[in-house]
Design an enzyme around this catalytic site. Structure first.
Site, PDB file in Angstrom:
ATOM      1  N   HIS A 547       0.971  -4.372   6.186  1.00 58.74           N
ATOM      2  CA  HIS A 547      -0.446  -4.356   6.554  1.00 58.74           C
ATOM      3  C   HIS A 547      -0.614  -4.051   8.047  1.00 58.74           C
ATOM      4  O   HIS A 547      -1.376  -3.147   8.426  1.00 58.74           O
ATOM      5  CB  HIS A 547      -1.068  -5.710   6.217  1.00 58.74           C
ATOM      6  CG  HIS A 547      -2.525  -5.812   6.519  1.00 58.74           C
ATOM      7  ND1 HIS A 547      -3.489  -5.652   5.557  1.00 58.74           N
ATOM      8  CD2 HIS A 547      -3.195  -6.070   7.668  1.00 58.74           C
ATOM      9  CE1 HIS A 547      -4.686  -5.795   6.106  1.00 58.74           C
ATOM     10  NE2 HIS A 547      -4.536  -6.054   7.393  1.00 58.74           N
ATOM     11  N   GLU A 548       0.093  -4.782   8.893  1.00 63.62           N
ATOM     12  CA  GLU A 548      -0.054  -4.590  10.333  1.00 63.62           C
ATOM     13  C   GLU A 548       0.460  -3.224  10.770  1.00 63.62           C
ATOM     14  O   GLU A 548      -0.093  -2.603  11.689  1.00 63.62           O
ATOM     15  CB  GLU A 548       0.666  -5.705  11.098  1.00 63.62           C
ATOM     16  CG  GLU A 548       0.169  -7.119  10.802  1.00 63.62           C
ATOM     17  CD  GLU A 548      -1.326  -7.300  11.038  1.00 63.62           C
ATOM     18  OE1 GLU A 548      -1.914  -6.525  11.818  1.00 63.62           O
ATOM     19  OE2 GLU A 548      -1.911  -8.208  10.429  1.00 63.62           O
ATOM     20  N   HIS A 551      -2.209  -0.614  10.441  1.00 61.34           N
ATOM     21  CA  HIS A 551      -3.050  -0.529  11.643  1.00 61.34           C
ATOM     22  C   HIS A 551      -2.325   0.237  12.751  1.00 61.34           C
ATOM     23  O   HIS A 551      -2.914   1.082  13.437  1.00 61.34           O
ATOM     24  CB  HIS A 551      -3.383  -1.935  12.152  1.00 61.34           C
ATOM     25  CG  HIS A 551      -4.383  -2.678  11.335  1.00 61.34           C
ATOM     26  ND1 HIS A 551      -5.586  -2.139  10.943  1.00 61.34           N
ATOM     27  CD2 HIS A 551      -4.375  -3.957  10.841  1.00 61.34           C
ATOM     28  CE1 HIS A 551      -6.270  -3.035  10.249  1.00 61.34           C
ATOM     29  NE2 HIS A 551      -5.566  -4.139  10.174  1.00 61.34           N
ATOM     30  N   HIS A 554      -2.316   3.945  12.250  1.00 61.07           N
ATOM     31  CA  HIS A 554      -3.666   4.476  12.498  1.00 61.07           C
ATOM     32  C   HIS A 554      -3.850   4.689  14.003  1.00 61.07           C
ATOM     33  O   HIS A 554      -4.385   5.724  14.443  1.00 61.07           O
ATOM     34  CB  HIS A 554      -4.704   3.488  11.961  1.00 61.07           C
ATOM     35  CG  HIS A 554      -6.066   4.074  11.775  1.00 61.07           C
ATOM     36  ND1 HIS A 554      -7.152   3.312  11.402  1.00 61.07           N
ATOM     37  CD2 HIS A 554      -6.541   5.332  11.913  1.00 61.07           C
ATOM     38  CE1 HIS A 554      -8.227   4.088  11.319  1.00 61.07           C
ATOM     39  NE2 HIS A 554      -7.887   5.315  11.630  1.00 61.07           N
TER      40      HIS A 554
END
Length: 763
Positions: A547-548, A551, A554
């Protein structure tokens, strides 16, 4: 979770935005085998066999490679130098209407001003959360407060607003702006509009007063939300037959020894055990009520906060706080949010009711009842105990290094990007645990850096977070000479310029010079040791890391010319899409096979998913929380008869699955009402989109480079510089979504949130 500077405490003002901000499928194709990068296995050694480096008192550089940042005083000095340059640039922008050439540069200079301040504020934010040295933390707090005070002045600066107004009202200038520049200008414009900039002085003063009240009430609300609730008394006889033979036996022995009622504190291990393992209903009921209790004072703090927000919104001409907050989000209006939530409720309710019937049958059998009983809120964990997430197929133990190796291989397949260990110079990091990674593009070389601070230590914040310490921005057209100088402040100006200059790089095959992104990952995994060996992650920790890193990628790929729209600086209800989508890749055996360092293990290609009958109940509960968030940020809060507890009870009793429990008031513990006010729906919204993107775009061939490139070019590369609806519409080949209207919101609400891998509450 995006750290404070991106999402968790998003504010409406862009200058302070850095503080927080059944379809047909293509036939499956065979993914091309990609040779692992030579440094993939080095990631295993980096994280699983870390060197116990000696921290020399003689640093060769400063934090993040800035030569000046070798001691805490240097951070305060940098903040002061930044103030000097920021004031110079502010003055230049204010004079822009005197020169047509300067008006053409105004948007660029506003973005430069924002970046100049955010670069130091974001650095200070990271230091005050991650640095173990109290002197550094104090210096970071001082730098943070100094620059935020100046930024608050800019947020309501009429002169800056008038310059931007002159730009946007000039057709020739607007025509000259690139789409990215125009989007940046609109962001500044909307944020100025939300700050009462065009109101008379008396009303602007009222705006400042209300904003201050909201901040104070918000802090008090968050403090109350985390405050311990009073204990409840449980009689020893009520614990007969406990299913838990460990802690339960100890509790029973304690009760027999003391011959007194047990005082059980909500949230404690004892309370959790009782909710999961006590056959008698009464102790579970009392623990539930105690856990969801509030004092009248706590309720009043929340309701004052909601009223002040509503007053603030009406002061700037908006119907409600939700209307004010949502106009620059994908949802656009509270009505559209409710269209989405209504559609999602309607879609989820049948699954949740079937799950509820399963629980009712279990309760009926447990008590030997002739009819199906009502499931109460305190029955949920007993008849359907929460289970930790598990991988879809059997896997060998996954160490931190193995997971990073798998991530690097996945990014190489999808984007032609890999992670490469890099040596950090003495003084470059804030702790010897911190490891530096270069993010390497096969065509452009290094495109950014990730500093991974993954292991728990005393004083380090809990949980996981992604901090954007530096954003992407094009710098070769800055025209710094035009900023001017101040006699006697030349050294200060030079100090700030040298801080910025170290960030700049010219990439192969790309025009211009860019400052490259730099992010920090904070986690709290167990540190590896000689006796225990490498840290083996639980499955929920693997999910967290994916998940991290969603980010982080991105931030790396969203390399835009304007920092206000780079990477994760995008709409709140879009920013979680890349991170949630990353979790879905863990459903694929093909992706999981990337965790095999030598391609020698046999990874089963058939999944063993088990259906959690209570998952749909939990999803439905999240939908109800998103709905009450909308109610609490509507005009209703200004009604003298408004009662937050009655509103919550009414929602549960009319649209919920479980009846509201009299005497409870969970809303005072719903901390997201402050950080995610009127936008709590965002995580559900992005979960729905991520599920559809995974199923329709990636699931049939998750390592396909062509698909990864499309996602990279059509979504990630734009950051916040393009309408998210257009990006999602192109990615899903669904042009009807590109309008982003009421029907588009309803359509997303009709999509099933499927292929669930997420852990509730991870942002």
């Amino acid at each position: 979770m995006l750290a404070r500077n991106v999402l968790a405490h998003s504010t409406p003002f862009r200058f302070s935005g850095c503080l927080f901000s059944n379809s047909s499928r293509h036939l499956a194709t065979t993914s091309q085998y990609i040779r692992p990068a030579a440094h993939d296995k080095a990631l295993i050694a980096l994280f699983d066999q870390p060197r116990h480096a000696f921290r020399s008192p003689f640093a060769t550089t400063g934090l993040f490679g800035h030569p000046s940042l070798t001691h805490p005083r240097a951070l305060i000095s940098l903040a002061e130098a930044t103030l000097v340059r920021a004031q110079l640039l502010t003055d230049r922008i204010l004079r822009a209407r005197e020169s047509r050439d300067e008006l053409f540069k105004a948007v660029k200079n506003l973005d430069r001003l924002s970046d100049m301040l955010c670069a130091v504020i974001d650095l200070a934010e990271l230091i005050r959360n991650a640095h173990p040295d109290r002197m550094w933390i104090d210096a970071a707090n001082s730098a943070y407060e100094t620059l935020c005070e100046f930024m608050n002045v800019l947020n309501t600066h009429v002169g800056l607003y008038e310059v931007l107004k002159a730009v946007l009202y000039d057709p020739q200038i607007v025509k000259s702006l690139t789409p990215e520049a125009y989007q940046t200008a609109l962001i500044f414009w909307r944020d100025f509009e939300k700050s009462a900039i065009d109101l008379p002085p008396e009303q602007r003063n009222k705006f400042v007063s209300l904003s201050s009240d909201i901040l104070v009430l918000g802090r008090q609300f968050l403090e109350d939300a985390g405050a311990a609730r009073p204990p409840t008394a449980i009689k020893p006889t009520e614990l007969d037959g406990l299913k838990d033979k460990g802690l339960g036996v100890r509790l029973q022995l304690q009760a027999q020894f003391t011959q007194r009622d047990l005082l059980v504190y909500p949230g404690s291990l004892q309370a959790q055990m009782i909710m999961r393992a006590a056959p008698a209903e009464e102790p579970r009921r009392r623990v539930y009520i105690a856990a969801n209790s509030s004092t009248p004072e706590q309720i009043e703090v929340l309701e004052q906060l909601l009223r002040k927000r509503a007053e603030l919104a009406q002061l700037v001409g908006r119907d409600s706080f939700a209307h004010m907050t949502l106009d620059d989000k994908m949802a656009k209006t509270p009505e559209n949010v409710m269209n989405f939530l209504d559609a999602l409720m309607n879609h989820t309710r049948p699954f949740a009711r079937r799950a509820l019937r399963t629980l009712s049958q279990r309760k009926q059998a447990h008590h030997g009842l002739p009819n199906l009983p009502v499931i109460q809120a305190w029955d949920r964990d007993f008849y359907c105990p929460p289970e930790p997430p598990a991988p879809p197929i059997p896997l060998p133990p996954l160490t931190v290094g193995t997971v990073f190796m798998g991530l690097s291989r996945l990014f190489q397949h999808l984007y032609g990007i890999s992670l490469r260990p890099a040596d950090a110079a003495s003084g470059e990091t804030w702790h010897t645990d911190v490891q530096k990674l270069e993010v390497v593009d096969e065509d452009k070389g290094i495109i950014g850096w990730i500093y991974a601070d993954l292991f728990a230590r005393r004083g380090k914040p809990g949980g996981a977070a992604h901090y954007t310490v530096r954003c992407s921005r094009r710098t070769d057209d800055d025209d710094e000479m035009g900023d001017g100088t101040i006699e006697g402040q030349e050294l200060r100006i030079q100090e700030s310029q040298e801080f910025e200059a170290i960030k700049r790089h010219r990439l192969p095959n790309q025009d211009g010079v860019f400052q490259l992104p730099l992010v920090v990952l904070l986690c709290e995994f167990m540190r590896p040791s000689v006796t225990r060996g490498a840290t083996v992650l639980e499955w929920h920790e693997v999910l967290t890391l994916f998940h991290e890193m969603g980010h982080a990628m991105h931030s790396m790929i969203g390399r835009t010319e304007y920092q206000n729209v780079s990477g994760t600086r995008c709409a709140t209800d879009f920013v979680e899409l890349p991170s949630i989508l990353m979790e879905h890749f863990l459903n694929s055996p093909a992706v999981l096979s990337l965790f095999d360092a030598d391609n020698t293990s046999s990874i089963r290609q058939v999944g063993n998913h088990h259906e959690d009958p209570c998952h749909s109940i939990d999803t439905y509960s999240q939908i109800l929380l998103a709905a009450i968030d909308q109610v609490y940020h509507s005009q209703a809060v200004l009604d003298p008869s408004f009662d937050s507890t009655s509103e919550l009870a009414n929602l549960h009793n009319t649209r919920g699955l479980l009846p509201h429990v009299p005497g409870t008031s969970f809303q005072t513990q719903f901390g997201h009402l402050f950080g995610y006010g009127a936008t709590y729906y965002s995580y559900l919204f992005d979960r729905a989109i991520a599920s559809r993107v995974w199923r329709n775009v990636f699931s049939h061939d998750p390592l396909n480079r062509e698909t990864g490139e499309k996602y990279k070019q059509e979504v990630l590369s734009y950051g916040g510089g393009k309408d998210p609806w257009r990006m999602v519409g192109v990615l899903l080949n669904a042009p009807e979504l590109e309008r982003g209207d009421t029907e588009a919101m309803r359509e997303v609400g009709r999509w099933k949130i499927e292929d669930e891998v997420g852990v509730p509450g991870r942002h």
